[in-house]
Design a protein around this motif. Sequence first.
Motif, PDB file in Angstrom:
ATOM      1  N   THR A 195      -4.265   4.972   6.698  1.00  0.00           N
ATOM      2  CA  THR A 195      -5.070   5.121   4.883  1.00  0.00           C
ATOM      3  C   THR A 195      -4.684   3.721   4.582  1.00  0.00           C
ATOM      4  OG1 THR A 195      -5.668   7.279   5.614  1.00  0.00           O
ATOM      5  CG2 THR A 195      -4.716   6.659   3.001  1.00  0.00           C
ATOM      6  N   ALA A 196      -4.822   2.821   3.565  1.00  0.00           N
ATOM      7  CA  ALA A 196      -4.653   1.673   2.919  1.00  0.00           C
ATOM      8  C   ALA A 196      -4.099   1.710   1.350  1.00  0.00           C
ATOM      9  CB  ALA A 196      -5.025   0.814   3.318  1.00  0.00           C
ATOM     10  N   MET A 197      -3.225   1.521   0.454  1.00  0.00           N
ATOM     11  CA  MET A 197      -4.021   1.401  -1.025  1.00  0.00           C
ATOM     12  C   MET A 197      -2.465   1.438  -1.511  1.00  0.00           C
ATOM     13  SD  MET A 197      -2.622   5.858  -1.400  1.00  0.00           S
ATOM     14  CE  MET A 197      -2.435   5.918   0.340  1.00  0.00           C
ATOM     15  N   PRO A 198      -2.953  -0.112  -1.962  1.00  0.00           N
ATOM     16  CA  PRO A 198      -2.182  -0.688  -3.186  1.00  0.00           C
ATOM     17  C   PRO A 198      -1.770   0.922  -4.391  1.00  0.00           C
ATOM     18  CG  PRO A 198      -4.119  -1.585  -4.076  1.00  0.00           C
ATOM     19  CD  PRO A 198      -4.275  -0.150  -2.968  1.00  0.00           C
ATOM     20  N   VAL A 199       0.077   0.636  -4.859  1.00  0.00           N
ATOM     21  CA  VAL A 199       0.105   1.815  -5.468  1.00  0.00           C
ATOM     22  C   VAL A 199       0.346   0.920  -6.403  1.00  0.00           C
ATOM     23  CG1 VAL A 199       2.706   3.435  -5.647  1.00  0.00           C
ATOM     24  CG2 VAL A 199       1.724   2.048  -3.658  1.00  0.00           C
ATOM     25  N   SER A 200       1.228   0.557  -7.224  1.00  0.00           N
ATOM     26  CA  SER A 200       1.205  -0.063  -8.514  1.00  0.00           C
ATOM     27  C   SER A 200       2.198  -1.059  -8.402  1.00  0.00           C
ATOM     28  CB  SER A 200       2.449   1.317  -9.365  1.00  0.00           C
ATOM     29  OG  SER A 200       3.505   1.571  -9.121  1.00  0.00           O
ATOM     30  N   GLY A 201       2.250  -2.293  -9.202  1.00  0.00           N
ATOM     31  CA  GLY A 201       2.674  -3.369  -9.245  1.00  0.00           C
ATOM     32  C   GLY A 201       2.999  -3.946  -8.022  1.00  0.00           C
ATOM     33  N   ASP A 202       3.790  -3.860  -7.185  1.00  0.00           N
ATOM     34  CA  ASP A 202       3.517  -4.998  -5.945  1.00  0.00           C
ATOM     35  C   ASP A 202       4.144  -4.392  -4.682  1.00  0.00           C
ATOM     36  OD1 ASP A 202       6.629  -4.791  -6.434  1.00  0.00           O
ATOM     37  OD2 ASP A 202       6.978  -6.448  -5.788  1.00  0.00           O
ATOM     38  N   TYR A 218       2.901  -1.396  -2.051  1.00  0.00           N
ATOM     39  CA  TYR A 218       1.888  -0.700  -1.195  1.00  0.00           C
ATOM     40  C   TYR A 218       1.875   0.015  -0.403  1.00  0.00           C
ATOM     41  CZ  TYR A 218      -0.366  -5.122  -2.907  1.00  0.00           C
ATOM     42  OH  TYR A 218      -0.745  -6.207  -3.904  1.00  0.00           O
ATOM     43  N   ARG A 219       0.960   1.215   0.544  1.00  0.00           N
ATOM     44  CA  ARG A 219       1.376   1.911   1.237  1.00  0.00           C
ATOM     45  C   ARG A 219       0.403   2.132   2.122  1.00  0.00           C
ATOM     46  NH1 ARG A 219       3.310   8.554   0.372  1.00  0.00           N
ATOM     47  NH2 ARG A 219       5.395   6.832  -0.571  1.00  0.00           N
ATOM     48  N   VAL A 220       0.901   1.791   3.864  1.00  0.00           N
ATOM     49  CA  VAL A 220      -0.086   2.569   4.881  1.00  0.00           C
ATOM     50  C   VAL A 220       0.895   3.391   5.885  1.00  0.00           C
ATOM     51  CG1 VAL A 220      -1.168   0.572   6.402  1.00  0.00           C
ATOM     52  CG2 VAL A 220      -0.547  -0.013   4.757  1.00  0.00           C
ATOM     53  N   GLU A 221      -1.090   4.447   5.738  1.00  0.00           N
ATOM     54  CA  GLU A 221       0.035   5.744   6.753  1.00  0.00           C
ATOM     55  C   GLU A 221      -0.905   5.319   8.111  1.00  0.00           C
ATOM     56  OE1 GLU A 221      -0.359   8.665   4.872  1.00  0.00           O
ATOM     57  OE2 GLU A 221       0.134   8.501   2.987  1.00  0.00           O
ATOM     58  N   PHE A 222      -0.453   5.265   9.297  1.00  0.00           N
ATOM     59  CA  PHE A 222      -0.897   5.294  10.378  1.00  0.00           C
ATOM     60  C   PHE A 222      -1.037   6.987  11.201  1.00  0.00           C
ATOM     61  CE2 PHE A 222       0.582   1.280   9.343  1.00  0.00           C
ATOM     62  CZ  PHE A 222      -0.798   0.712   9.496  1.00  0.00           C
ATOM     63  N   ARG A 223      -1.970   7.535  11.629  1.00  0.00           N
ATOM     64  CA  ARG A 223      -1.550   9.122  12.464  1.00  0.00           C
ATOM     65  C   ARG A 223      -0.743   9.106  13.877  1.00  0.00           C
ATOM     66  NH1 ARG A 223      -6.943  12.399  12.840  1.00  0.00           N
ATOM     67  NH2 ARG A 223      -5.825  13.898  10.586  1.00  0.00           N
ATOM     68  N   LEU A 224       0.180   9.740  13.826  1.00  0.00           N
ATOM     69  CA  LEU A 224       0.816   9.544  15.125  1.00  0.00           C
ATOM     70  C   LEU A 224      -0.090  10.957  16.560  1.00  0.00           C
ATOM     71  CD1 LEU A 224       4.249  10.042  14.122  1.00  0.00           C
ATOM     72  CD2 LEU A 224       3.397   7.686  16.038  1.00  0.00           C
ATOM     73  N   ARG A 225      -0.121   9.802  17.527  1.00  0.00           N
ATOM     74  CA  ARG A 225      -1.002  11.042  18.337  1.00  0.00           C
ATOM     75  C   ARG A 225       0.189  11.575  19.495  1.00  0.00           C
ATOM     76  NH1 ARG A 225      -3.382   5.017  21.098  1.00  0.00           N
ATOM     77  NH2 ARG A 225      -5.162   4.398  19.760  1.00  0.00           N
ATOM     78  N   PRO A 226      -0.578  12.527  19.356  1.00  0.00           N
ATOM     79  CA  PRO A 226       0.151  13.255  20.573  1.00  0.00           C
ATOM     80  C   PRO A 226       1.052  12.891  21.658  1.00  0.00           C
ATOM     81  CG  PRO A 226      -2.301  13.916  20.532  1.00  0.00           C
ATOM     82  CD  PRO A 226      -2.193  13.145  19.976  1.00  0.00           C
TER      83      PRO A 226
END
Length: 504
Positions: free
Chosen positions: A238-245, A247-255
């Motif tokens: 998942t990736a998204m601009p949050v506010s201002g400068d 951002y957040r990026v998330e990655f699922r961890l595999r087993p």
Amino acid sequence: MAQVTPREIGRNVAATPRCAGWDSGAVTERPVVVVGAGPVGLTAALLLARRGLPVVVLERQAAPYGQPRAVHLDDEALRALADGGIAEEFLRVSRPVRGLRLLDGRRRVLAEFARATSPGPHGWPQGSMFAQPDLEELLLAAVRRSPLVEVHTGCELVDLVRDGAVTRDRASGARSTLRAAAVLGCDGANSTVRALIGARMRDLGRPDRWLVADLRSADPLPLWPGVHQVCDPHRAATAMPVSGDRYRVEFRLRPGETRDDLAARLPALLAPWGAADAEVVRVAEYTYRAQVADRWRSGRVLLAGDAAHLTPPFIGQGLGLGLRDVHQLAWKLVAVLAGTAPERLLDTHQAERAPHARAMVRLALLLGRLMTGGGGGAAVLRRVVLAGVGRVPAVARFATDSRTPPLRRGPLVVRRGRAGRRLAGTLLPRAAVVCDGREVPVDDVLGPGTARLRLLAPGRLAVRPEGSPEVVVADVDGALTGWLRRAGAASVVVRPDRIVLSAS
């Protein structure tokens, strides 16, 4: 559950001048103790204080955490911040979210569900992105301005006793007993209050491990201004601009994969998003859980927020659920403590909020599986299905609509007749009306108690706040009269939390 009639919910504050905001005098000498100074706990403190209750907030940490966690709120949940007096300030530190893009593993667009940034039915964008430290700063400033709220930091709850709470100063180890009219457990996923009342979390789905990276970039990243969901079962992201400068990026961890395994590869994972050179503010492993507590109340000790439920992030409802909890609880608690409603009114807290929370958690689980579950075959099928689904208007409306399910029928949700079945348990639109020559949100005319709205003619409504004379208002853009007519309703009774009690 013992029944509470609509008449018994009681008048819990003084009559309010029409077309005005509201505050009221104190109704009890002993404070309500709120455990936890996160957004849910601080919002609860503001809502209670504005209704006249003294509040003591206990926070075990000596200083705010200061790192991003929650990043999304919808316009329904913003009603709680509005009643707490900080909605407009929140809008200045947030930005509208433009919708959702579903991507394949190569970040090609499978479907796009765009959302307008113009005000929705409640007068705000339907979704807003923000940094949690910004919201907490606003809430703390508002709490400090309130003479009825005290915040004790570095102070933890260690026990509950009759009519009080035992606290411990974490620096000195000194213990003391604080007399309390009620205790609200807003102390998060590892809630002490939940443990002390013997409540347990019940699993609704399997936990899901993700690596979360919060970023800052002086130069805007080349991202569409909405949420990007990578629907790749091999590496959901998942990736998204949050506010201002931010951002957040998330990655699922595999087993079998560890936080350090993935953190070592973070620059390569960020590169496709144009974020290889961004400042990494924080990297953390999150285990997203799907749980709801089996017990939300013991006497006048009640749970709210993550202490009562935990949800996966796929519909952005973690914080919103908690704000709904305290918005729908505050007026009930005030009425009971003021003696204008019976103690059993507090039974409606779990009866109303738990089914709603379960519905939202299960929806998040379902959408998470649909977007990221399965193997390679599921990814191929998902591409074929989404290619057509994205062009179906009804699906697009579902994907971008911020409305949540109505509350279930009960003593404070009366679903009789066609209008009642359509409107009872839903949230009244926060539309603009003209009252005494001034344009104000309808909430300012409703006052802090129960109110009745009655359709007079196209564009005209009669509003009667409880304990005050009826006032005629003009519906500025026809939103309220149109909402009533579509449901076949001539009038509605609205609770203090702006939920429709009944319609006819």
